[in-house]
Design a protein around this motif. Sequence first.
Motif, PDB file in Angstrom:
ATOM      1  N   ARG A   1      -8.159   1.494   0.396  1.00  0.00           N
ATOM      2  CA  ARG A   1      -7.256   1.056   1.676  1.00  0.00           C
ATOM      3  C   ARG A   1      -7.171  -1.047   1.862  1.00  0.00           C
ATOM      4  NH1 ARG A   1      -8.217   0.287   6.892  1.00  0.00           N
ATOM      5  NH2 ARG A   1      -6.162  -0.353   8.321  1.00  0.00           N
TER       6      ARG A   1
ATOM      7  N   ASN B   1      -0.347   1.425   7.849  1.00  0.00           N
ATOM      8  CA  ASN B   1      -1.485   2.490   6.888  1.00  0.00           C
ATOM      9  C   ASN B   1      -2.905   2.521   7.893  1.00  0.00           C
ATOM     10  OD1 ASN B   1       0.730   2.407   4.705  1.00  0.00           O
ATOM     11  ND2 ASN B   1       0.349   0.133   5.321  1.00  0.00           N
TER      12      ASN B   1
ATOM     13  N   GLN C   1       0.460  -3.635   7.749  1.00  0.00           N
ATOM     14  CA  GLN C   1       0.248  -2.953   6.411  1.00  0.00           C
ATOM     15  C   GLN C   1      -0.720  -2.197   7.096  1.00  0.00           C
ATOM     16  OE1 GLN C   1       0.295  -3.001   2.602  1.00  0.00           O
ATOM     17  NE2 GLN C   1       0.711  -4.687   1.987  1.00  0.00           N
TER      18      GLN C   1
ATOM     19  N   ILE D   1      -4.321  -3.778   0.559  1.00  0.00           N
ATOM     20  CA  ILE D   1      -3.839  -3.937   1.539  1.00  0.00           C
ATOM     21  C   ILE D   1      -3.546  -5.941   1.368  1.00  0.00           C
ATOM     22  CG2 ILE D   1      -3.164  -4.413   3.951  1.00  0.00           C
ATOM     23  CD1 ILE D   1      -3.533  -1.663   4.054  1.00  0.00           C
TER      24      ILE D   1
ATOM     25  N   TYR E   1       0.498  -1.368   0.116  1.00  0.00           N
ATOM     26  CA  TYR E   1       0.395   0.092  -0.010  1.00  0.00           C
ATOM     27  C   TYR E   1       0.783   0.940  -0.033  1.00  0.00           C
ATOM     28  CZ  TYR E   1      -4.138   3.897   1.271  1.00  0.00           C
ATOM     29  OH  TYR E   1      -4.916   3.981   0.673  1.00  0.00           O
ATOM     30  N   ARG E   2       1.767   1.109   0.598  1.00  0.00           N
ATOM     31  CA  ARG E   2       2.824   2.301   0.412  1.00  0.00           C
ATOM     32  C   ARG E   2       3.627   2.637  -0.930  1.00  0.00           C
ATOM     33  NH1 ARG E   2       5.433   4.149   6.219  1.00  0.00           N
ATOM     34  NH2 ARG E   2       2.605   4.401   7.122  1.00  0.00           N
TER      35      ARG E   2
END
Length: 200
Positions: free
Chosen positions: A126, A176, A172, A130, A26-27
């Motif tokens: 999100r 996040n 994650q 993820i 996700y980053r």
Amino acid sequence: QISGTLSMIIFGVVLIFGIVNCILGYRLLRFWMMIFGFLMGAGIGLFAVHEAGITNKTYYMIAMLAAGAVLAIIAFAIFKAGIFIMGAGIGLTLTVYVIHPTTSFAFFICLLAGVGLGFLAMRYEREVIIIGTSVLGGVLSGFATAKLAGMEEIPFGIIFSAGFALVGLLIQFAINKPKYEDDEDDEEGYETKRDKRRDY
């Protein structure tokens, strides 16, 4: 022996790639959107040239690179399009891996699953990204680990994959955190009030 060493290097790269995808999927959202955009575009270009009945390999390469580059740029420039492409790419990859389609109908089912996950990713960005990157990274790193450890029997690859995916999910979701609009509004309100106090 050279082929064996080369195989180990390849699986080592796959392991690293899988772990990075599993933990930082996700980053590295923009990067993965471009990668999936390029791969899906290349696949579309390959399919189009094949359906046109062209046999020249040069045209295959040109079509794949051109379509891949266009879709990668779209995925990077238009955020929602990139999210859809990435979600669809993850869904298609995982369903192809699980189903191993050998007929047009089976591949169509994989396409439907990919499109469905793409639309779902646009709604729950999100969570879907993820989970998708953790599972995909877990599968890659799990089976690469089994190969490198000489434990290629069926249960070990699945166990390693599940372990990597679970760790990736936990990390994650921990790093996040969701952003709430109410919190942002409160912060803006606080800043406005503080500025007014300074004016007085």
